[in-house]
Design an enzyme around this catalytic site. Structure first.
Site: not given
Ligand code: FCB
Length: 477
Positions: A92, A136, A181, A309, A311, A382
Site C-alpha cells: 500500500r 495521504h 485518515e 487504520n 493504533y 495500517e
C-alpha cells in the site's frame, strides 16, 4: 533480507500450533509518499502543504522535512526487491498529488506519473498487488492557498486529480483508496494545527472533514466509470472510545469523542447522514451550512471495501470545571466543541509515541464496523508501533514491535472468528520514515533505515512477518 525463509528471531512460532488465516488473506505493508519518497524538487513536483509546513520553523521536531526521507524515489527497485524478499502479497503506497498534477490543477505531469507506473510495473512483476491511496495528506500548496479543504472547490479538484491517476494506472491497479485518515487531515491539520497546513479553527476543521468526504464521494463516482473493474474504498482511523468510569459524565464524554473521532466519518460514508448528537455537540462551532443538498448522497456512494487504520484506544473522562486539559499530544484542541473532555492514561504499556498498546481494541473496532455499519470486506490498512531501535552488529532486534504485530494479528484472527469479513492486513510501516511532526525521531518500520547512508536493515519483525506470510498464519495462544 537474503533468506526470507530463515526462522524467526524469536522462538514463539515453533512452540505453538499454527493459527491459520483464510486462504488468500492479503498480507501487506504500507507507506505514504511524503514519508518515504524524498526528491521533493525533482521530476516537476511542486510543493505540498507538508513541504511548506515542515520548512516552517518550529513545526516539526528538529526542523525535519521530507526533502530526502528514505530517498525511495531513487531506490524504487531496491525497495521493491526488499518487499519481494519479505514475501509481501500487497504493498500500500500513496501517490503524491503535486508530483502527478503540479500545483493541483491542469494536466498530468508525465514524469510524475512515470514514477508510479514503474513502481506498479515492478510490483506486478514481483507478484505484489499494488494498493494505491490517492491522498495521504500532501495537498498541493496552491490549493491550500485557495482555501484548502475548508473550501468546497478542493473536493472537485480532488476528483479531477483522481481521474488523471486512473487514466495512467487504471489498467494495472485493482485496489484504490481515496483518502487516508480524513480525521487527521481535518482535525489535526485545521483543528489542532499539529499537522499541515497548521491552522487552528474548529469550524474550518469541520468544513474540511466534510469536503474531504465530498471529494471522496466525487472521486468514487469518477473512478467507478473510469475503472469499472476497480475495488474502491476509503481508509479511516478508528478508535474504541471508553469512558474512564460508568459515571454519566464520563459516559457522555466518550459519546462525544466517539462522535468526533469515528462517527463523523463512518455515518456519512456508510449511512449517508451525520449523527444527530454530533450535530448538536457542534452547534456552537458550526451550523453545518456548508452541507449542500445532495452532498450526503455523494459521500455515501457505494464502496467495495473499507480500510481501517488502528493504533490505540481513547479513554476519556468528563470535564472538570475550571480545568483545561492538555493531553501530551495535542496543541490547540482537535476536538471542537468538546475541548474540555479529559484524556486519561491507564498506566498500561505504551509505544514510543506514548500510545497505549491495546490489541483487544482492534477486535472491538473491526466488529463494530461490521456489526453496526457494513457487510463490505474490511482491511486493516495500517497497524504498527514506534519503538526505539538499536543497531547491534548490523542487526535490529525489535522484540517490542514484533510483539505488537503478533498481538494485533491475533486480534485480527479473533475478529475473523467472530464473523468479520477481514480480508487483509497491512503493517505500518515497510520502512522507517518521516513521521510527520515527529520527523525522523519515531521509527515504525519493519525495515530499519539509516538516513545518512540510506541503507536498509530488515529488523527481526520483518523476518518474523515474512514467516507469518509464508505460513499464512501465526502460532496459537
Ligand atoms: C497514521 C498515518 C501514517 C503514520 C501512522 C503512524 O495516522 O496514516 O502516515 O504516520 O499514523
Amino acid at each position: 533480507m537474503s533468506n526470507p525463509a530463515t526462522p524467526p528471531a524469536v522462538g514463539v512460532l515453533d512452540e505453538r500450533p499454527p493459527l491459520t488465516f483464510p486462504p488468500g488473506f492479503l498480507w501487506g505493508a504500507a507507506t505514504a509518499a511524503y514519508q518515504i519518497e524524498g526528491a521533493a524538487n525533482e521530476g516537476g513536483r511542486t510543493a505540498s502543504i507538508w513541504d511548506t509546513f515542515s520548512h516552517t520553523e518550529g513545526r516539526t521536531v528538529a526542523g525535519h522535512t521530507g526533502d530526502v526521507a528514505c530517498d525511495h524515489y531513487h531506490r524504487l527497485s531496491d525497495d521493491v526487491r526488499l518487499m519481494a524478499e519479505l514475501g509481501l502479497k500487497s504493498y500500500r503506497f500513496s501517490v503524491s498529488w503535486p508530483r502527478v498534477q503540479p500545483g493541483g490543477s491542469g494536466p498530468a505531469n508525465a514524469e510524475g506519473l512515470d514514477f508510479y507506473q514503474r513502481l506498479v510495473d515492478e510490483l506486478l512483476a514481483n507478484g505484489i498487488e499494488p494498493w494505491l491511496t490517492l491522498y495521504h495528506w500532501d495537498l498541493p500548496q496552491e490549493l491550500e492557498d485557495a482555501g484548502g479543504w475548508p473550501a468546497r472547490d478542493t473536493a472537485a479538484r480532488f476528483a479531477d486529480y483522481s481521474l488523471l491517476v486512473a487514466d495512467a494506472l487504471g489498467d494495472r491497479v485493482k485496489y484504490w483508496t481515496t483518502l487516508n485518515e480524513p480525521w487527521c487531515s481535518a482535525f489535526l491539520g485545521y483543528g489542532s494545527g499539529v499537522h499541515a497546513p497548521g491552522r487552528s479553527d474548529g469550524a474550518d476543521a469541520v468544513r474540511a472533514g466534510h469536503h474531504l468526504m465530498l471529494g471522496h464521494g466525487l472521486a468514487v463516482q469518477a473512478l467507478r466509470t473510469a475503472v469499472p473493474q476497480a475495488q474502491l474504498g476509503v481508509t479511516v482511523n478508528l478508535y474504541p472510545v471508553t469512558p474512564a468510569s460508568d459515571s454519566p459524565g464520563d459516559v457522555d464524554a466518550a459519546r462525544r469523542i466517539d462522535a468526533l473521532a469515528n462517527r463523523f466519518f463512518l455515518d456519512p460514508i456508510l449511512r449517508g447522514a451525520y449523527p444527530d448528537d454530533l450535530v448538536a455537540d457542534l452547534a456552537k462551532v458550526t451550523d453545518f451550512g456548508h452541507v449542500h443538498d445532495g452532498d450526503l448522497a455523494t459521500i455515501s456512494t457505494p464502496l467495495d471495501v473499507v480500510g481501517v487504520n488502528y493504533y490505540s484506544r481513547h479513554v476519556v473522562a468528563a470535564p472538570v470545571s475550571g480545568e483545561q486539559p492538555e493531553p501530551y499530544w495535542r496543541a490547540q484542541s482537535c476536538w471542537p466543541g468538546s475541548e474540555d473532555v479529559r484524556f486519561v492514561t491507564r498506566g498500561v504499556p505504551v509505544t514510543d509515541m506514548d500510545w497505549e498498546i491495546d490489541a483487544p481494541g482492534l477486535v472491538e473496532t473491526l466488529r463494530r464496523v461490521h456489526e453496526e455499519y457494513t457487510d463490505l470486506p474490511l482491511y486493516v490498512t495500517e497497524n504498527g508501533s514506534a519503538f526505539v531501535d538499536e543497531v547491534v552488529d548490523g542487526r535490529v532486534d525489535d522484540v517490542d514491535r514484533l510483539a505488537y504485530f503478533d498481538a494485533h494479528l491475533r486480534a485480527s484472527h479473533e475478529a475473523i472468528s467472530a464473523g468479520v469479513p477481514l480480508r487483509g492486513y497491512f503493517a505500518w510501516s515497510l520502512l522507517d520514515n518521516f513521521e510527520w511532526a515527529w520527523g525522523y525521531t519515531k521509527r515504525f518500520g519493519m525495515i530499519y533505515v539509516d538516513y545518512d547512508k540510506q541503507t536498509r536493515i530488515p529488523k527481526s519483525s520483518a523476518r518474523w512477518y515474512a514467516e507469518v506470510i509464508r505460513r499464512n498464519g501465526l502460532a496459537a495462544q
